[in-house]
Scaffold this motif. Structure first.
Motif, mmCIF file in Angstrom:
data_model
loop_
_atom_site.group_PDB
_atom_site.id
_atom_site.type_symbol
_atom_site.label_atom_id
_atom_site.label_comp_id
_atom_site.label_asym_id
_atom_site.label_seq_id
_atom_site.Cartn_x
_atom_site.Cartn_y
_atom_site.Cartn_z
ATOM 1 N N PHE A 147 -0.151 -0.348 -4.098
ATOM 2 C CA PHE A 147 -0.270 0.472 -2.899
ATOM 3 C C PHE A 147 0.339 0.100 -1.695
ATOM 4 N N LYS A 182 7.982 -0.518 2.437
ATOM 5 C CA LYS A 182 7.234 -1.412 1.274
ATOM 6 C C LYS A 182 7.472 -0.939 -0.048
ATOM 7 N N LYS A 192 -6.157 -2.595 -4.701
ATOM 8 C CA LYS A 192 -7.123 -1.410 -4.898
ATOM 9 C C LYS A 192 -8.620 -2.128 -4.942
ATOM 10 N N GLU A 243 8.819 -5.567 -8.884
ATOM 11 C CA GLU A 243 7.253 -5.809 -8.641
ATOM 12 C C GLU A 243 6.829 -4.295 -9.321
ATOM 13 N N LEU A 286 9.251 -3.278 -3.207
ATOM 14 C CA LEU A 286 8.478 -3.164 -4.533
ATOM 15 C C LEU A 286 9.480 -3.126 -5.446
ATOM 16 N N ARG A 307 -18.560 -5.786 -1.296
ATOM 17 C CA ARG A 307 -17.551 -6.586 -1.490
ATOM 18 C C ARG A 307 -17.061 -7.319 -0.294
ATOM 19 N N GLU A 327 6.380 -10.540 -10.252
ATOM 20 C CA GLU A 327 7.721 -11.069 -10.294
ATOM 21 C C GLU A 327 7.855 -12.190 -9.316
ATOM 22 N N SER A 348 1.187 1.077 2.570
ATOM 23 C CA SER A 348 1.022 2.086 3.487
ATOM 24 C C SER A 348 2.201 2.215 4.639
ATOM 25 N N GLN A 368 -10.164 12.783 0.845
ATOM 26 C CA GLN A 368 -9.667 11.205 1.050
ATOM 27 C C GLN A 368 -10.748 10.471 0.558
ATOM 28 N N GLU A 369 -11.849 10.897 0.667
ATOM 29 C CA GLU A 369 -13.054 9.866 0.385
ATOM 30 C C GLU A 369 -13.055 9.592 -1.239
ATOM 31 N N ILE A 385 -18.293 5.188 -1.822
ATOM 32 C CA ILE A 385 -17.467 4.015 -1.654
ATOM 33 C C ILE A 385 -18.030 2.983 -0.914
ATOM 34 N N LYS A 439 -3.769 4.404 -12.472
ATOM 35 C CA LYS A 439 -4.657 3.319 -11.671
ATOM 36 C C LYS A 439 -4.422 2.030 -11.905
ATOM 37 N N ARG A 492 -9.949 4.616 -5.668
ATOM 38 C CA ARG A 492 -8.876 3.510 -5.635
ATOM 39 C C ARG A 492 -9.678 2.229 -5.772
ATOM 40 N N ALA A 493 -11.157 2.160 -5.101
ATOM 41 C CA ALA A 493 -11.961 1.045 -4.948
ATOM 42 C C ALA A 493 -12.495 0.716 -6.331
ATOM 43 N N ASP A 544 -10.397 7.441 -1.904
ATOM 44 C CA ASP A 544 -10.658 6.057 -1.755
ATOM 45 C C ASP A 544 -11.570 5.121 -2.632
ATOM 46 N N THR A 590 -1.387 4.915 0.447
ATOM 47 C CA THR A 590 -2.673 4.818 0.295
ATOM 48 C C THR A 590 -3.649 6.042 0.668
ATOM 49 N N LYS A 609 5.171 -1.063 -12.871
ATOM 50 C CA LYS A 609 3.780 -0.619 -12.232
ATOM 51 C C LYS A 609 4.430 0.461 -11.363
#
Lengths: 366, 430
Positions: A218, A224, B378, A233, A228, B212, B272, A220, A357-358, B205, A213, A364-365, A361, A172, A167
């Motif tokens: 992710f 983090k 995500k 992970e 990871l 959701r 993990e 922020s 950014q949009e 989006i 993807k 990502r979604a 997003d 984000t 991974k």
């Protein structure tokens, strides 16, 4: 807009009352990001300057942005004298007249008589700023996790999950990620923003992102990605170079930075418009951004000084880090990695952030 | 004597009077008023506190969702004559003159904020405005009496002034009140001439996110009910010493920091993590196909259910506690099998508690943002994440407050539906 003015006035009054109490005893208030970064500034030029001038500095932390600066300047109650700002704020603030222009004589020349502009890696965006450091978004992995396998060594490996499984830890927001995707796709680091100016260029970046993807985790918060990668992970992640370097230099971590395709970001200091200690603030900015002091900061943190002459001092002085380790392997703007580095363009992002950014997003979604 | 003592004083018109000679009615009213004022004075601090620190900021932020006055203050001349332009070809000289003078008169801060707003309508307004402001400033320093030609000068400053798309994009900003942010919150926007069009497909989006968010809230509420109801029943029926212990088990997570619990779940559920390691060790799944239970939809639901479970258990428990066991016994005595007695006699009596729990969990869940931010990955993000993002990082407060208002409206509508179907008077918190 009466109600806004009133709300504003209340906010300012509150902030002033709070800040005035603590800043009263000091001659100069310097605002920075806190943590190891502020500590390195204090050691490298805060304390020496206090000894040299006999003045007292009050250090404050903030979370970035220009909100507080605007409030102070607009209301005429300027409490902060010096603020440490990112590339975007350095430009916006100067344009909006929130910062003083620093007179040329305050920029210290190098020993060989080079002016500030000759000594800097990139031109100053305006006359308000004095140079600080470079930091970067870069990819890294943990050495033990790749033992016996070929570890990733360039940015296209980050986008290649077939040959380099596992991974990916990514942040984000799209800044730096779009640039890296394009360099991974074969764009020359110097042409990235020209390519990004076209819709096809952005499509190309997202096509690269599509490849990772379903393999993305992710983050922020800056700590983090280290978690990871350490926990296994993620097999590799993007992170702030300072975090990875600090873990290696001070905590004995075994992370390996991959500088290829990194995105370098600027960090400047500025003097607030209407600072009551303007002259003193100029003097401090001058002292702090001099070649020796910027080099000295690298004894405590692995961010790269903006001045080339500072870099020469560090190279001559290795091992330079305060605990006797070599700092150069952890420096983002080392000459040998520069050709494959992207220098972030804050103007491009100021113009195009919202649609990208949009789209990011939405990507990502989905 | 006795007759004297109970003689009742009356006024000339026959009204009853008190000892000090005032009409009784007035006197009673006065003492009642005094009591009301005392009561009011006692609740006043709470009311003022709520209004100043909660009501006012909420109302104030709500105004942001339709407020477009800022840009009108920055470009007054431009918008004044904007309607006179037919929109067919580039606007004529007066429009350029108006724009030039507006930019020249605006402060740096106005240009900064104004151009941020303009950038929402069309990308690259920001750099265009800033560059133009810089150039105009320099020009006027050199030549304070500059009086045109404006069109030529602006086109010289930046060729984008010759791009009609920039001029078209001004159209949606000329009205000081706008529904634009609400449209954006549903992946729509104004095109030229105020027609409402969809966002380009790769920028859509929010519709997905709204659906959701509702879906996650429903699932979490249902799961909390399914898991919480038996626990509450056990709590209410066990002997005191056991039920106390169980109660502590319910409350313990409640007292533990939210972040600690979230991180604990990360350690348990990541690929993990403990659960996957155990499953691999037991050969339930093989090492290559570890279950993705964290940083996705599943992770968000699992963690939210755990966090919100006490909000379901406690109200249900407190209602169950008040139900006399005699009813169940009576029902069985009269011949109902245990299952029927439970369903027809016991469950209906717990409904007020269930209602309270459902409303509580659902309303808290729909606005969640920390948990999805940390474990959502995500496909586990909720609308709250985006409200927070627009408030803190993109600084698009108009959109953030429009989404907040929609969320509030959604909650009120669901509340209303609930009232219609179940009846809000039925609800019992304890």
């Amino acid at each position: 807009m009466q109600h806004k003015t009133i709300a504003h006035a209340i906010a300012v009054a509150g902030a002033t009352a709070l800040a005035a109490g603590s800043a009263l005893a000091a001659d100069l208030t310097v605002v920075s990001w806190g943590g190891a970064y502020t500590a390195s500034q204090q050691k490298a030029y805060g304390e020496p300057w206090e000894q040299k001038t006999g003045k007292k500095i009050h250090w404050e932390n903030y979370n970035g942005g220009l909100g507080e600066v605007r409030t102070q300047v607009e209301s005429g109650t300027v409490i902060w004298d010096i603020v440490d700002v990112l590339a975007d704020e350095a430009r916006v603030g100067c344009d909006e007249g929130l910062f003083e222009e620093i007179p040329d004589e305050y920029h210290v020349m190098t020993k060989d008589g080079m002016s500030i502009d000759e000594d800097l890696m990139v031109p100053r965006p305006n006359k308000c700023v004095a140079p600080m450091i470079w930091w970067s978004y870069m990819m890294f992995y943990d050495a033990p996790a790749w033992e016996g396998k070929t570890p990733p060594s360039s940015i296209d490996h980050f986008f290649n999950v077939t040959d380099f499984p596992g991974k990916r830890g990514i942040h984000t927001w799209p800044q730096a990620l779009i640039e890296m995707a394009l360099v991974a796709d074969g764009v020359d680091p110097g042409d990235v923003y020209d390519v990004m100016d076209t819709d096809e260029g952005i499509d190309r970046a997202f096509a690269m992102l599509d490849r990772i993807k379903d393999h993305s985790v992710f983050w922020s918060a800056g700590s983090k990605p280290l978690e990871l990668v350490k926990s296994g992970e993620a097999s590799m992640a993007l992170a702030y170079n300072g975090r990875v370097g600090a873990a290696n230099l001070s905590e004995g971590a075994t992370f390996v930075p991959v500088w290829d395709g990194q995105v370098l970001e600027e960090e400047w200091i500025v003097v607030l418009k209407g600072s009551p200690n303007k002259e003193l603030a100029f003097e401090f900015a001058s002292f702090a951004s001099a070649p020796e002091q910027l080099a000295g900061q690298a004894q405590y943190i692995n961010y790269g000084p903006m001045r080339k002459s500072s870099f020469d001092i560090i190279m001559a002085g290795e091992p330079w880090f305060h605990n006797g380790k070599e700092i150069l392997p952890h420096m983002p703007n080392r000459p040998d990695v520069l050709p494959r580095s992207i220098i972030a363009n804050p103007d491009w992002w100021a113009d195009n952030r919202d649609p990208i950014q949009e789209r990011f997003d939405a990507w990502r979604a989905q | 004597m006795a007759a004297n003592a109970i003689e009742i004083p009356t006024s000339a018109s026959g009204e009853l009077l008190t000892a000090d000679g005032r009409p009784l009615k007035e006197s009673l009213q006065r003492s009642l008023r005094r009591r009301k004022l005392t009561a009011l004075a006692l609740v006043a601090p709470a009311v003022v506190f709520l209004f100043v620190l909660f009501g006012m900021p909420v109302l104030y932020l709500m105004t942001w969702s339709v407020d477009d006055t800022l840009i009108n203050e920055v470009l007054p001349r431009t918008f004044d004559i904007y309607e006179q332009w037919d929109g067919e070809a580039l606007p004529p000289e007066p429009h350029y003159e108006a724009m030039f003078k507006d930019i020249a008169d605006a402060t740096g801060i106005q240009i900064g904020r104004g151009s941020t707003r303009m950038n929402y309508a069309k990308s690259k307004w920001k750099s265009l405005m800033k560059k133009t402001k810089r150039k105009i400033k320099a020009l006027l320093n050199e030549n304070p009496d500059f009086a045109g030609p404006y069109k030529e000068t602006l086109l010289e400053i930046d060729k984008r002034w010759g791009d009609i798309a920039f001029w078209h994009s001004l159209d949606i900003m000329k009205n000081p009140y706008t529904a634009g942010y609400y449209l954006n919150a549903f992946d729509l926007k104004y095109g030229f001439d105020n027609e409402i069009i969809q966002q380009p497909e790769n920028r859509r989006i929010y519709k997905t996110l709204w659906i959701r968010t509702l879906l996650i809230s429903f699932i979490v509420t249902a799961a909390c009910l399914a898991l919480g109801y038996p626990v509450a029943h056990l709590l209410a029926t066990l002997p005191l010493r056991y039920s106390n212990l169980l109660m502590i088990c319910v409350l313990m997570p409640f007292w533990t920091s939210l972040l600690v619990r979230i991180v604990a779940w990360m350690i348990m559920l990541q690929q993990e993590g403990v659960v996957n390691d155990t499953l691999v060790a037991l050969h339930v799944v093989d090492d290559e196909n570890r279950l993705p239970m964290m940083y996705n939809f599943t992770g968000t639901v699992i963690v939210m259910v755990q966090i919100l479970l006490p909000f379901m258990i406690l109200p249900v428990y407190s209602v169950m506690k008040g139900i006399s066991p005699a009813y169940m016994k009576a029902a069985q005595n009269l011949g109902a099998p245990p299952a029927i007695a439970f369903l027809r006699v016991y469950v209906p009596q717990t409904l007020p508690g269930v209602g309270a729990g459902v409303i509580l969990v659902f309303i808290v869940a729909i606005g969640y943002f920390i948990t999805p931010e940390l474990v959502g990955g995500k496909d586990g993000q909720m609308i709250g994440n985006y409200i927070a993002r627009h408030l803190r990082s993109t600084l698009n407060w108009g959109l953030a407050s429009a989404m907040g208002v929609i969320l509030l409206a959604a909650i009120l509508i669901l509340y209303w539906v609930y009232d219609r179907v179940v009846g809000i008077d039925n609800m019992k918190m304890g």
